[in-house]
Design a protein around this motif. Structure first.
Motif, PDB file in Angstrom:
ATOM      1  N   GLY A  68      18.656  56.426 -26.532  1.00 44.15           N
ATOM      2  CA  GLY A  68      19.201  57.780 -26.559  1.00 44.15           C
ATOM      3  C   GLY A  68      18.954  58.499 -25.249  1.00 44.15           C
ATOM      4  N   THR A  95      16.735  68.565 -26.640  1.00 41.02           N
ATOM      5  CA  THR A  95      17.974  67.865 -26.308  1.00 41.02           C
ATOM      6  C   THR A  95      17.910  66.380 -26.663  1.00 41.02           C
ATOM      7  OG1 THR A  95      17.293  67.373 -24.023  1.00 41.02           O
ATOM      8  CG2 THR A  95      18.413  69.483 -24.408  1.00 41.02           C
ATOM      9  N   GLU A  97      18.579  63.038 -28.209  1.00 40.36           N
ATOM     10  CA  GLU A  97      19.726  62.581 -28.986  1.00 40.36           C
ATOM     11  C   GLU A  97      19.775  61.066 -29.001  1.00 40.36           C
ATOM     12  OE1 GLU A  97      23.557  62.636 -26.088  1.00 40.36           O
ATOM     13  OE2 GLU A  97      22.813  64.624 -26.661  1.00 40.36           O
ATOM     14  N   ASP A  98      20.421  60.538 -30.028  1.00 42.85           N
ATOM     15  CA  ASP A  98      20.609  59.111 -30.186  1.00 42.85           C
ATOM     16  C   ASP A  98      21.939  58.713 -29.541  1.00 42.85           C
ATOM     17  OD1 ASP A  98      19.955  56.492 -31.637  1.00 42.85           O
ATOM     18  OD2 ASP A  98      21.963  56.954 -32.393  1.00 42.85           O
ATOM     19  N   GLU A  99      21.972  57.550 -28.935  1.00 43.27           N
ATOM     20  CA  GLU A  99      23.167  57.112 -28.233  1.00 43.27           C
ATOM     21  C   GLU A  99      24.376  57.019 -29.156  1.00 43.27           C
ATOM     22  OE1 GLU A  99      24.044  53.689 -24.946  1.00 43.27           O
ATOM     23  OE2 GLU A  99      23.105  53.027 -26.819  1.00 43.27           O
ATOM     24  N   TYR A 101      24.566  58.303 -32.611  1.00 49.28           N
ATOM     25  CA  TYR A 101      24.775  59.329 -33.634  1.00 49.28           C
ATOM     26  C   TYR A 101      24.463  60.757 -33.186  1.00 49.28           C
ATOM     27  CZ  TYR A 101      24.745  55.024 -36.317  1.00 49.28           C
ATOM     28  OH  TYR A 101      25.019  53.761 -36.776  1.00 49.28           O
ATOM     29  N   GLY A 102      24.176  60.950 -31.912  1.00 47.95           N
ATOM     30  CA  GLY A 102      23.961  62.308 -31.422  1.00 47.95           C
ATOM     31  C   GLY A 102      22.620  62.895 -31.834  1.00 47.95           C
ATOM     32  N   ARG A 103      22.602  64.210 -32.048  1.00 53.43           N
ATOM     33  CA  ARG A 103      21.334  64.921 -32.293  1.00 53.43           C
ATOM     34  C   ARG A 103      21.065  65.226 -33.756  1.00 53.43           C
ATOM     35  NH1 ARG A 103      21.641  69.337 -27.259  1.00 53.43           N
ATOM     36  NH2 ARG A 103      21.931  67.758 -25.625  1.00 53.43           N
ATOM     37  N   ASN A 104      22.088  65.222 -34.574  1.00 60.22           N
ATOM     38  CA  ASN A 104      21.921  65.631 -35.969  1.00 60.22           C
ATOM     39  C   ASN A 104      21.872  64.410 -36.878  1.00 60.22           C
ATOM     40  OD1 ASN A 104      21.671  67.246 -38.227  1.00 60.22           O
ATOM     41  ND2 ASN A 104      23.874  67.616 -38.411  1.00 60.22           N
ATOM     42  N   ASN A 105      20.727  63.735 -36.861  1.00 55.97           N
ATOM     43  CA  ASN A 105      20.552  62.562 -37.717  1.00 55.97           C
ATOM     44  C   ASN A 105      19.075  62.386 -38.044  1.00 55.97           C
ATOM     45  OD1 ASN A 105      19.365  60.490 -35.661  1.00 55.97           O
ATOM     46  ND2 ASN A 105      21.156  61.355 -34.617  1.00 55.97           N
ATOM     47  N   ILE A 108      16.530  61.350 -35.066  1.00 52.04           N
ATOM     48  CA  ILE A 108      16.176  62.414 -34.133  1.00 52.04           C
ATOM     49  C   ILE A 108      15.288  63.458 -34.809  1.00 52.04           C
ATOM     50  CG2 ILE A 108      17.091  64.283 -32.709  1.00 52.04           C
ATOM     51  CD1 ILE A 108      17.448  61.437 -31.561  1.00 52.04           C
TER      52      ILE A 108
END
Length: 213
Positions: A68, A95, A97-99, A101-105, A108
């Motif tokens: 991420g 900030t 984040e996962d590569e 799934y982004g930040r909302n998971n 994270i």
């Protein structure tokens, strides 16, 4: 005293007066014309471009790995004679984040929890560069202090630096042992019988920094 003797005495006194005071006046003039100058190196600061700078992180567990990003919120580098000598950078831990799934998971959210980085209480991490050694060409070795969760530890890592049109580009790889910063969740160093639930103590960071004058 007769007139001839008096005239001779006056001439001798006048000659002695000018011979004693003349060089002093000349010395003062020379000092004014040639003042001492202290040479100061070509020193300047460049600001880190937060839009182009990023740290790519990689962590692993028994089932695989996760990759991420986390971003720099501010920082600057100090240059002397076109060489990097020091610098500071602040990382915004919000900030993360996962590569994929982004930040909302869930991943994270867990990384931001007290089990890992405790972002609510420690929203930023910082790195201060204290020493830069030239290895060869564009390759350098950076030494500094990394602060995570309020804990500061020394780090040393390799990097490549380039200069172009006044901008500075640095690409580096930093590998840390997370337990040195109090992150012990499912570390086999501190917990036994975890079987296949262990999480690697190593976290890799590939850091790209772009700084501009």
């Amino acid at each position: 005293m007769n007139n001839k003797l008096l005239i001779s005495f006056l001439l001798l006194s006048t000659s002695l007066f000018f011979s004693c005071h003349g060089p002093v006046k000349e010395e003062k003039n020379n000092a004014s014309a040639n003042p001492i100058t202290l040479h100061v190196g070509d020193e300047k600061y460049v600001t880190i471009d937060t839009k182009q700078s990023v740290a790519t992180w990689k962590g692993a567990n028994s089932f695989g790995s996760h990759t991420g990003y986390v971003y720099i919120s501010k920082g600057e580098l100090k240059l002397e004679n076109n060489q990097l000598v020091s610098g500071t950078a602040e990382i915004d831990m919000n900030t993360l984040e996962d590569e994929k799934y982004g930040r909302n998971n869930g991943l994270i959210k867990h990384l931001k929890s007290p089990d890992f980085f405790d972002v609510k209480n420690f929203p930023t991490a910082t790195i201060e560069l204290t020493k830069v050694a030239i290895v060869n060409g564009e390759n350098i070795k950076i030494t500094g202090n990394l602060t995570i969760k309020g804990i500061t530890r020394p780090v040393t890592f390799p990097a490549k630096i380039t200069f172009k049109d006044g901008d500075v580009n640095i690409n580096s790889k930093l590998i840390i042992d997370r337990t040195d910063w109090g992150i012990r969740y499912k570390s086999k160093k501190f917990l036994e019988n975890l079987a296949d639930q262990t999480i690697s103590d190593s976290i890799e960071f590939d850091i790209k920094v772009v700084a501009k004058k």
